[in-house]
Write a protein that holds these residues in place. Structure first.
Motif, PDB file in Angstrom:
ATOM      1  N   LEU A 130       3.643   0.774  -1.666  1.00 38.56           N
ATOM      2  CA  LEU A 130       4.526   0.029  -1.143  1.00 38.56           C
ATOM      3  C   LEU A 130       4.280  -1.597  -1.282  1.00 38.56           C
ATOM      4  O   LEU A 130       5.159  -2.398  -1.196  1.00 38.56           O
ATOM      5  CB  LEU A 130       4.460   0.199   0.552  1.00 38.56           C
ATOM      6  N   ARG A 131       3.096  -1.754  -1.621  1.00 42.48           N
ATOM      7  CA  ARG A 131       2.700  -3.239  -1.960  1.00 42.48           C
ATOM      8  C   ARG A 131       3.409  -3.627  -3.369  1.00 42.48           C
ATOM      9  O   ARG A 131       3.843  -4.710  -3.169  1.00 42.48           O
ATOM     10  CB  ARG A 131       0.979  -3.168  -2.158  1.00 42.48           C
ATOM     11  N   GLN A 132       3.514  -2.844  -4.140  1.00 43.63           N
ATOM     12  CA  GLN A 132       4.158  -3.476  -5.391  1.00 43.63           C
ATOM     13  C   GLN A 132       5.808  -3.221  -5.166  1.00 43.63           C
ATOM     14  O   GLN A 132       6.382  -4.230  -5.656  1.00 43.63           O
ATOM     15  CB  GLN A 132       3.920  -2.161  -6.548  1.00 43.63           C
ATOM     16  N   ARG A 133       6.374  -2.376  -4.202  1.00 48.03           N
ATOM     17  CA  ARG A 133       7.618  -2.491  -3.789  1.00 48.03           C
ATOM     18  C   ARG A 133       7.906  -4.155  -3.329  1.00 48.03           C
ATOM     19  O   ARG A 133       8.688  -4.675  -3.273  1.00 48.03           O
ATOM     20  CB  ARG A 133       8.169  -1.685  -2.811  1.00 48.03           C
ATOM     21  N   GLY A 153      12.634   3.582  -5.192  1.00 46.15           N
ATOM     22  CA  GLY A 153      12.943   3.702  -3.927  1.00 46.15           C
ATOM     23  C   GLY A 153      13.339   1.942  -3.249  1.00 46.15           C
ATOM     24  O   GLY A 153      13.146   1.298  -4.103  1.00 46.15           O
ATOM     25  N   GLU A 154      14.109   2.156  -2.195  1.00 42.73           N
ATOM     26  CA  GLU A 154      14.123   0.769  -1.437  1.00 42.73           C
ATOM     27  C   GLU A 154      15.217  -0.030  -2.315  1.00 42.73           C
ATOM     28  O   GLU A 154      14.979  -1.305  -2.517  1.00 42.73           O
ATOM     29  CB  GLU A 154      13.053   0.222  -0.828  1.00 42.73           C
ATOM     30  N   GLY A 155      16.122   0.376  -2.973  1.00 40.68           N
ATOM     31  CA  GLY A 155      16.984  -0.043  -3.815  1.00 40.68           C
ATOM     32  C   GLY A 155      16.342  -0.331  -5.324  1.00 40.68           C
ATOM     33  O   GLY A 155      17.145  -1.120  -6.141  1.00 40.68           O
ATOM     34  N   LEU A 156      15.200  -0.185  -5.574  1.00 46.17           N
ATOM     35  CA  LEU A 156      14.646  -0.418  -7.048  1.00 46.17           C
ATOM     36  C   LEU A 156      15.122   0.969  -7.964  1.00 46.17           C
ATOM     37  O   LEU A 156      14.996   1.656  -7.486  1.00 46.17           O
ATOM     38  CB  LEU A 156      13.019  -0.356  -6.804  1.00 46.17           C
TER      39      LEU A 156
END
Length: 149
Positions: A17-20, A40-43
């Motif tokens: 999540l940190r890299q996201r 994830g999350e649009g990536l």
């Protein structure tokens, strides 16, 4: 003009999540951000390839590897090895990773790459320790604060 005032080309390979969050923040600042082995999350993940040679900085996960040469990619089904990644890079390029093990450092150095360990910085260790403690503690911070009022 500061170097960060100009658009930069970043690749973020693996991570959590940190890299996201970092990918989102860098894009919001107007930089070009490519993602591999981090969905994830649009990536939208891209395959490793020649575009990596154009990166101003390649950002690796924390920790960089697990089980030897395999990059830490908990948010991806893709398994990427450090040698697979390094094959696309050119001497002199900068990589940043957390908790870099001696084998990864040696592999990067043998290829003429600059691998910097961001987790070796005290402020990163401290900033990372607080959310980690909260995540594993008995009650999340917000929940404890709500009940203490």
């Amino acid at each position: 003009m500061d170097w960060m005032d100009r658009e930069r080309n970043f690749w973020i390979v693996g991570g959590d999540l940190r890299q996201r969050a970092l990918a989102r923040l860098l894009r919001e600042d107007g930089h070009t951000v490519h993602i591999a082995a981090l969905e994830g999350e649009g990536l939208v993940a891209e395959p490793l390839g020649p575009g990596l040679a154009l990166a101003h900085c390649v950002i690796l996960p924390l920790p960089v590897t697990r089980r030897g040469e395999i990059l830490h990619t908990p948010l991806s089904r893709e398994e990427v090895t450090l040698p697979q990644l390094l094959d696309w890079l050119e001497p002199g390029q900068v990589l940043c990773g957390g908790m870099v093990d001696p084998q990864a450092a040696a592999a990067a150095q043998a290829r003429g790459l600059r691998l910097l360990d961001y987790y070796a910085r005290e402020e990163c260790m401290v900033a990372n320790a607080v959310p980690t403690k909260e995540a594993v503690g008995p009650k999340p911070y917000r929940e404890r604060m709500a009940t203490s009022r």
